[in-house]
Design a protein around this motif. Structure first.
Motif, mmCIF file in Angstrom:
data_model
loop_
_atom_site.group_PDB
_atom_site.id
_atom_site.type_symbol
_atom_site.label_atom_id
_atom_site.label_comp_id
_atom_site.label_asym_id
_atom_site.label_seq_id
_atom_site.Cartn_x
_atom_site.Cartn_y
_atom_site.Cartn_z
ATOM 1 N N VAL A 1 -5.993 -0.141 -9.977
ATOM 2 C CA VAL A 1 -7.192 0.562 -9.342
ATOM 3 C C VAL A 1 -6.904 2.052 -9.654
ATOM 4 O O VAL A 1 -7.645 2.845 -9.577
ATOM 5 C CB VAL A 1 -7.418 0.356 -7.812
ATOM 6 N N ARG A 2 -5.471 2.520 -9.231
ATOM 7 C CA ARG A 2 -5.262 3.762 -9.318
ATOM 8 C C ARG A 2 -5.380 4.323 -10.718
ATOM 9 O O ARG A 2 -5.804 5.551 -10.999
ATOM 10 C CB ARG A 2 -3.763 3.975 -9.052
ATOM 11 N N VAL A 3 -5.215 3.581 -11.869
ATOM 12 C CA VAL A 3 -5.261 4.031 -13.101
ATOM 13 C C VAL A 3 -6.747 4.310 -13.510
ATOM 14 O O VAL A 3 -6.874 5.231 -14.335
ATOM 15 C CB VAL A 3 -4.674 2.818 -14.080
ATOM 16 N N VAL B 1 -5.732 -3.986 -2.245
ATOM 17 C CA VAL B 1 -4.442 -4.544 -1.773
ATOM 18 C C VAL B 1 -4.694 -5.585 -0.702
ATOM 19 O O VAL B 1 -4.068 -6.823 -0.649
ATOM 20 C CB VAL B 1 -3.340 -3.618 -1.518
ATOM 21 N N CYS B 2 -5.238 -5.281 0.425
ATOM 22 C CA CYS B 2 -5.611 -6.321 1.290
ATOM 23 C C CYS B 2 -6.601 -7.250 1.178
ATOM 24 O O CYS B 2 -6.488 -8.500 1.160
ATOM 25 C CB CYS B 2 -6.298 -5.440 2.500
ATOM 26 N N ALA B 3 -7.491 -7.029 0.011
ATOM 27 C CA ALA B 3 -8.464 -7.859 -0.387
ATOM 28 C C ALA B 3 -7.762 -8.970 -1.277
ATOM 29 O O ALA B 3 -8.006 -10.309 -0.822
ATOM 30 C CB ALA B 3 -9.707 -7.539 -1.099
ATOM 31 N N VAL B 4 -7.024 -8.717 -2.134
ATOM 32 C CA VAL B 4 -6.109 -9.661 -2.823
ATOM 33 C C VAL B 4 -5.275 -10.164 -2.037
ATOM 34 O O VAL B 4 -5.127 -11.433 -2.164
ATOM 35 C CB VAL B 4 -5.438 -8.762 -4.102
ATOM 36 N N TYR B 5 -4.430 -9.672 -1.207
ATOM 37 C CA TYR B 5 -3.591 -10.512 -0.658
ATOM 38 C C TYR B 5 -4.256 -11.501 0.471
ATOM 39 O O TYR B 5 -3.741 -12.779 0.576
ATOM 40 C CB TYR B 5 -2.600 -9.435 0.337
ATOM 41 N N GLY B 6 -5.440 -11.110 1.014
ATOM 42 C CA GLY B 6 -6.128 -11.937 1.817
ATOM 43 C C GLY B 6 -6.686 -13.306 0.839
ATOM 44 O O GLY B 6 -6.535 -14.252 1.374
ATOM 45 N N ILE C 1 0.843 -1.256 -0.024
ATOM 46 C CA ILE C 1 0.081 -0.014 0.093
ATOM 47 C C ILE C 1 0.683 1.398 -0.028
ATOM 48 O O ILE C 1 0.393 2.166 -0.918
ATOM 49 C CB ILE C 1 -1.032 0.015 1.271
ATOM 50 N N LEU C 2 2.051 1.119 0.680
ATOM 51 C CA LEU C 2 2.804 2.346 0.830
ATOM 52 C C LEU C 2 3.329 2.689 -0.524
ATOM 53 O O LEU C 2 3.799 3.783 -0.857
ATOM 54 C CB LEU C 2 3.911 2.176 2.104
ATOM 55 N N VAL C 3 3.738 1.418 -1.077
ATOM 56 C CA VAL C 3 4.439 1.958 -2.598
ATOM 57 C C VAL C 3 3.414 2.262 -3.812
ATOM 58 O O VAL C 3 3.490 3.285 -4.226
ATOM 59 C CB VAL C 3 5.110 0.690 -3.073
ATOM 60 N N CYS C 4 2.355 1.653 -3.747
ATOM 61 C CA CYS C 4 1.188 1.845 -4.746
ATOM 62 C C CYS C 4 0.459 3.174 -4.463
ATOM 63 O O CYS C 4 0.130 3.661 -5.370
ATOM 64 C CB CYS C 4 0.190 0.670 -4.654
ATOM 65 N N VAL D 1 -6.859 1.815 -2.863
ATOM 66 C CA VAL D 1 -5.880 1.120 -3.081
ATOM 67 C C VAL D 1 -5.821 0.162 -2.046
ATOM 68 O O VAL D 1 -5.154 -1.108 -2.111
ATOM 69 C CB VAL D 1 -4.633 1.905 -3.249
ATOM 70 N N ALA D 2 -5.882 0.643 -0.771
ATOM 71 C CA ALA D 2 -5.587 -0.209 0.518
ATOM 72 C C ALA D 2 -6.677 -1.297 0.748
ATOM 73 O O ALA D 2 -6.331 -2.362 0.785
ATOM 74 C CB ALA D 2 -5.831 0.609 1.647
#
Length: 510
Positions: free
Chosen positions: A457-459, A476-481, A319-322, A472-473
């Motif tokens: 998502v940002r695009v 990312v959390c949903a995909v990672y989970g 998340i910090l990167v994206c 984005v948060a």
């Protein structure tokens, strides 16, 4: 055991409150001062104060705790005179007072070495700020020592609460006096806040009936024991300070606002480690010491702790990167904090992000090493990592600017995490390398997939900092989970079990 659990819960809650207030303090400072030359000067001045403070006060406070705790009460349960502590307190305050005076007199050549890029008005401002914040050295030293004394008597709430009034004073100084008097108000707020912390510790000292007396009996056996513990702790305190000083020295030669932008970016990165890891692993740390002689049990605890650390911090790194720039804009983008300031801090945060996982990982394996009585090897690793950071600052930092400085810090932390893990395995059989390796490989694979989803998502979104950050948060959390569930990774279930246990402990303490 109930009282220990309750104390741990109280300290965790108070630390979280203080951390969040500290974060709010930084948000207010960013809104008032932005990320410019004046705030760069303030951070350099504060760093010089930390040299005096960190090299003596921190080491002495940590060294005094075990001796003070052992001598806290006599056989009848009454509070005994703390003669060894009296000597330690007196010596520390005298040494730091003299050190601060020397720094006050020699501030010009010292700042020329620590901030070679400062010239003219910025250099003069840095001198003024340094002479103000040096007044806080003795105040902070006294606070740390008294907090250790109170903790030795089983009072933990006061030390956990001391950050609250400090941050409130700093917020008031920045918001009320900053617009009129400039960054000098921040320096005086730092001194006033440090004084409130000291006064707060005097309350439990009075309640406990402890009478402090000046003493210079250097032949006191307890003080000699304290003095023997100081050198190793001194090295540990020095490492972090040296890294910060070199970062800021190189940053002073770069664009204005570089030092401040590094500070804002690091604040966002370290917040996750402070809140999540410290909270989720509260129940694990005491158990490391309890099972230090049972290596199989201890190894299992370390493996579980590393799994929880990876599953919590890896998606945060992504998340910090994206969402680096929208996150910085959302949190700090108010008042005097410009779009250029946000872009500069975001650059640093992208390269700082992997350090978040390295921080949590390193903390766990280092504490495991301490639990088995090994303090020298983690310190040696810290020194090597410091050298890597300094060399990186002088090469990557000078070549690539703020991104090079951030990358140097991250590389040093990754090295420290890897080296400490290897030593814990080969010297103490305290961690399973094969599961840890597969854990990291799974985490990196899922991180790449989650990062792709986050960037997509940002695009697709209309540029809006808050919406971008939130979407984005969540993505990312949903995909990672989902990745943890699909791969049936053991760390996913372990995280849920850890959260349930921690929740149960908090309910029990309440």
């Amino acid at each position: 055991m109930w009282s220990v659990t309750r104390a741990a819960a109280v300290v965790t809650v108070l630390t979280a409150v203080s951390t969040l207030l500290g974060f709010a303090r930084d948000v207010v400072i960013a809104a008032v001062f932005g990320a410019g030359a004046a705030l760069d000067a303030y951070f350099v001045a504060q760093g010089l104060m930390n040299v005096v403070l960190g090299l003596v006060a921190g080491a002495m406070a940590k060294a005094a705790v075990p001796v003070t705790a052992r001598e806290a009460r006599d056989e009848d349960g009454r509070c005994r005179p703390h003669r060894s502590f009296d000597v330690a307190l007196s010596v520390t305050l005298i040494v730091l007072g003299l050190g601060s005076l020397v720094m006050w007199i020699a501030v010009t050549p010292v700042l020329a070495a620590l901030a070679p890029g400062f010239e003219g008005e910025q250099a003069e401002l840095a001198r003024q700020l340094t002479r103000v914040v040096l007044a806080a050295t003795v105040l902070i030293a006294g606070t740390n020592l008294l907090a250790g004394l109170v903790q030795a008597h089983g009072r933990f709430g006061w030390s956990g609460f001391q950050g609250v009034p400090f941050n409130l004073v700093m917020i008031g100084s920045a918001a009320i006096f900053g617009p009129q008097y400039g960054v000098i108000a921040l320096a005086w707020g730092f001194v006033a806040g440090s004084a409130t912390r000291l006064l707060l510790q005097l309350i439990p000292v009075h309640q406990l009936g402890i009478r402090l007396r000046p003493s210079l009996r250097l032949d006191d056996p307890g003080f000699r024991e304290i003095a023997r513990l100081v050198p190793a702790l001194l090295v540990g305190s020095a490492v972090g300070n040296v890294n910060t000083l070199v970062d800021r020295a190189v940053g002073s030669t770069l664009a204005e606002g570089t030092i401040s932008a590094l500070g804002y970016a690091w604040r966002l990165v370290s917040l996750g480690e402070t809140l999540l890891v410290a909270s989720l692993l509260t129940a694990l740390y005491p158990a490391l010491g309890a099972y230090a002689t049972d290596r199989a049990r201890m190894r299992k605890l370390v493996d579980q702790g590393l799994a929880v650390t990876a599953v919590c911090l890896t998606p945060l790194c992504v998340i910090l990167v994206c969402a680096a720039e929208p996150l910085v804009t959302t949190v700090f983008g108010h008042g005097g904090f410009s779009d250029d300031d946000a872009a500069l801090a975001a650059k640093a945060m992208v390269f700082y992000a992997p350090a978040l996982l390295a921080l949590g990982w390193r903390e766990l394996v280092v504490r495991a090493s301490y639990a088995v009585g090994d303090t020298t090897r983690p310190v040696a690793v810290a020194v090597v990592a410091m050298v890597v950071n300094v060399v990186g600052d002088l090469t990557l930092g000078l070549r690539y600017g703020i991104t090079g400085l951030a990358a140097s810090t991250t590389l040093s932390l990754l090295l420290a995490a890897a080296a400490n893990t290897w030593l814990l395995r080969h010297r103490h059989d305290g961690v399973s390398l094969r599961p840890a390796t597969f854990l990291l490989l799974r985490s990196m694979a899922l991180a790449v997939i989650a990062a792709g989803a986050g960037l997509a998502v940002r695009v697709l979104l209309t540029p809006h900092a808050v919406i971008e950050s939130a979407c984005v948060a969540v993505t990312v959390c949903a995909v990672y989970g989902a990745g943890l569930l699909v791969t049936k990774a053991p760390e996913g279930r372990l995280l849920l079990d850890t959260v349930k246990r921690l929740r149960g402990r908090v309910r029990q303490a309440a």
